[in-house]
Scaffold this active site. Structure first.
Site, PDB file in Angstrom:
ATOM      1  N   HIS A   1      13.049  -0.246  -8.022  1.00 17.25           N
ATOM      2  CA  HIS A   1      12.430  -1.364  -7.318  1.00 17.25           C
ATOM      3  C   HIS A   1      13.482  -2.112  -6.500  1.00 17.25           C
ATOM      4  O   HIS A   1      14.613  -2.314  -6.955  1.00 17.25           O
ATOM      5  CB  HIS A   1      11.761  -2.325  -8.303  1.00 17.25           C
ATOM      6  CG  HIS A   1      11.054  -3.455  -7.642  1.00 17.25           C
ATOM      7  ND1 HIS A   1      10.039  -3.258  -6.721  1.00 17.25           N
ATOM      8  CD2 HIS A   1      11.231  -4.804  -7.729  1.00 17.25           C
ATOM      9  CE1 HIS A   1       9.621  -4.430  -6.282  1.00 17.25           C
ATOM     10  NE2 HIS A   1      10.321  -5.375  -6.871  1.00 17.25           N
TER      11      HIS A   1
ATOM     12  N   GLU B   1       0.837  -1.210   0.000  1.00 22.75           N
ATOM     13  CA  GLU B   1       0.000   0.000   0.000  1.00 22.75           C
ATOM     14  C   GLU B   1       0.864   1.249   0.000  1.00 22.75           C
ATOM     15  O   GLU B   1       2.000   1.234   0.465  1.00 22.75           O
ATOM     16  CB  GLU B   1      -0.974   0.006   1.183  1.00 22.75           C
ATOM     17  CG  GLU B   1      -0.342  -0.335   2.529  1.00 22.75           C
ATOM     18  CD  GLU B   1      -0.249   0.858   3.467  1.00 22.75           C
ATOM     19  OE1 GLU B   1      -0.063   1.982   2.964  1.00 22.75           O
ATOM     20  OE2 GLU B   1      -0.341   0.652   4.695  1.00 22.75           O
TER      21      GLU B   1
ATOM     22  N   ARG C   1      -1.306  -2.069  12.206  1.00 26.50           N
ATOM     23  CA  ARG C   1      -2.150  -2.642  11.153  1.00 26.50           C
ATOM     24  C   ARG C   1      -1.929  -1.843   9.865  1.00 26.50           C
ATOM     25  O   ARG C   1      -2.775  -1.072   9.441  1.00 26.50           O
ATOM     26  CB  ARG C   1      -3.616  -2.597  11.570  1.00 26.50           C
ATOM     27  CG  ARG C   1      -4.042  -3.725  12.497  1.00 26.50           C
ATOM     28  CD  ARG C   1      -5.434  -3.501  13.067  1.00 26.50           C
ATOM     29  NE  ARG C   1      -6.414  -3.084  12.091  1.00 26.50           N
ATOM     30  CZ  ARG C   1      -7.308  -3.900  11.514  1.00 26.50           C
ATOM     31  NH1 ARG C   1      -7.289  -5.199  11.770  1.00 26.50           N
ATOM     32  NH2 ARG C   1      -8.194  -3.416  10.668  1.00 26.50           N
TER      33      ARG C   1
ATOM     34  N   CYS D   1       7.567  -1.403  -1.677  1.00 30.94           N
ATOM     35  CA  CYS D   1       8.560  -2.455  -1.896  1.00 30.94           C
ATOM     36  C   CYS D   1       9.739  -2.341  -0.938  1.00 30.94           C
ATOM     37  O   CYS D   1      10.238  -3.354  -0.444  1.00 30.94           O
ATOM     38  CB  CYS D   1       9.044  -2.440  -3.342  1.00 30.94           C
ATOM     39  SG  CYS D   1      10.081  -1.047  -3.813  1.00 30.94           S
TER      40      CYS D   1
ATOM     41  N   ASP E   1      11.080 -11.520  -3.377  1.00 28.03           N
ATOM     42  CA  ASP E   1      10.513 -10.181  -3.573  1.00 28.03           C
ATOM     43  C   ASP E   1       9.071 -10.186  -3.075  1.00 28.03           C
ATOM     44  O   ASP E   1       8.171 -10.661  -3.757  1.00 28.03           O
ATOM     45  CB  ASP E   1      10.570  -9.796  -5.044  1.00 28.03           C
ATOM     46  CG  ASP E   1      10.040  -8.388  -5.312  1.00 28.03           C
ATOM     47  OD1 ASP E   1       9.715  -7.682  -4.343  1.00 28.03           O
ATOM     48  OD2 ASP E   1       9.959  -8.010  -6.500  1.00 28.03           O
TER      49      ASP E   1
END
Length: 274
Positions: free
Chosen positions: A112, A44, A70, A75, A129
Site C-alpha cells: 500500500h 477502482e 472520467r 492507491c 492517503d
C-alpha cells in the site's frame, strides 16, 4: 515521475476535484484538498480486473486517466496524483509504504502507498492517503501524533506508534469499526522512491492471488457515507455503518451505475473474466 511534476496541471486537478480557494501550503489547505479528492475521484480496479492490464504510474498517464478522463484508480495512482498537486503548491511529500491489516486472513506484503506530508511551520508532519478506497479510509490528512483521535464526518481515526528495538518503529492507522478500534494498515517512516513503487504496482496487477484480480471494486466517499460496487452489487453505507445492498442485473446495468453514480467511463475492451 518527479521530472514530469514540473509540467503538472495544478489548475486542471483543482477543477477535477471541485476545489477553489487560495492554494497555500498550510494544514487547512491540505485537509481540504484531501477531502475534496476522495469525494470526487473514485477508487477502482477496472484496468486490472476488466482489462487485465498494469496501470501506468507515469504522472502524465495518471493525469490523463484521472484528471482529464472520467476514471479513478488504485492507491498508487491516487497518491501519486495527490503528491504532485501538493508539491506544486509547496508541500514536501515523501512516499511511504504500508502493510494492509484490515480483514486480512494472512500476513500480507507491504503493497500500500501512502504519503508523509511536511507542512511549512507545522510542528509535526501529516499522514495523507487518498487511495485506501474503503469505508474506513481517511477523509482528511491527520497529524503524525501517537494516539490523537481525528473525527471526520462520523469516521473516527487515530495513529498508534509501536516501538521496535530491533527495527524502525511501526505506526498503525486505526479506525473505529462497530465499538472497537481496528487496525487498517501499518507502516514505517522509511522513505520510498518512485522506482520502489513500480514493482508493487506490477505485483498487485499481475499476481493471480492479488485481491485486485479477484473481483471488481469501485468506491467513493460521499459527504454522508460511502458508495461501493463489489462485483455485481451496489452498496450504500451510511456514517453509522448501515448498509443497503442492491444486486445489479447485468453488465449493462453495471455500466450505467459506474457512469451515473461514479462518473466512470468503462474503457473499450473491458470484459468480465471468464
Amino acid at each position: 515521475m518527479a521530472a514530469a511534476e514540473h509540467d503538472f496541471d495544478l489548475d486542471g486537478y483543482l477543477r477535477r476535484i471541485g476545489w477553489a480557494g487560495d492554494a497555500v501550503a498550510d494544514a487547512v489547505t491540505l485537509r481540504s484538498l484531501h477531502r475534496a479528492h476522495v469525494q470526487s475521484i473514485p477508487f477502482e480496479n477496472v484496468d486490472v480486473f476488466l482489462l487485465r492490464t498494469v496501470p501506468s504510474l507515469a504522472l502524465s498517464a495518471v493525469a490523463d486517466k484521472m484528471v482529464r478522463g472520467r476514471r479513478g484508480g488504485a492507491c498508487y495512482e491516487h497518491n501519486i496524483l495527490l503528491a504532485a498537486a501538493l508539491r506544486a503548491i509547496g508541500f514536501r511529500v515523501t512516499y511511504l509504504t504500508g502493510r494492509v491489516l484490515a480483514r486480512a486472513v494472512t500476513r500480507l506484503p507491504r503493497t500500500h502507498l501512502l504519503l508523509r506530508v511536511d507542512v511549512p511551520g507545522a510542528p509535526v508532519p501529516y499522514i495523507a492517503d487518498v487511495g485506501f478506497g474503503s469505508t474506513t479510509a481517511l477523509l482528511e490528512a491527520i497529524p503524525l501524533v501517537d494516539g490523537a483521535e481525528s473525527v471526520q464526518s462520523g469516521r473516527r481515526f487515530r495513529l498508534r506508534r509501536r516501538p521496535r528495538p530491533e527495527a524502525s518503529d511501526l505506526w498503525a492507522l486505526q479506525a473505529v469499526r462497530g465499538a472497537a478500534w481496528d487496525d487498517q494498515y501499518e507502516f514505517t517512516l522509511e522513505p520510498f522512491e518512485e522506482i520502489d513503487i513500480f514493482p508493487m504496482n506490477w505485483h498487485v496487477a499481475t499476481n493471480p492471488r492479488s485481491p485486485a484480480r479477484q473481483n471488481l471494486y469501485v468506491g467513493i466517499a460521499r459527504p454522508r457515507g460511502h458508495l461501493i460496487v463489489i462485483g455485481m452489487r451496489l452498496i450504500e453505507v451510511t456514517p453509522d455503518g448501515a448498509r443497503r445492498v442492491r444486486a445489479l442485473r447485468d453488465q449493462r446495468e453495471l455500466g450505467r451505475v459506474l457512469a451515473d453514480d461514479f462518473a466512470i467511463d468503462v474503457p473499450a475492451g473491458a470484459r468480465w473474466p471468464a
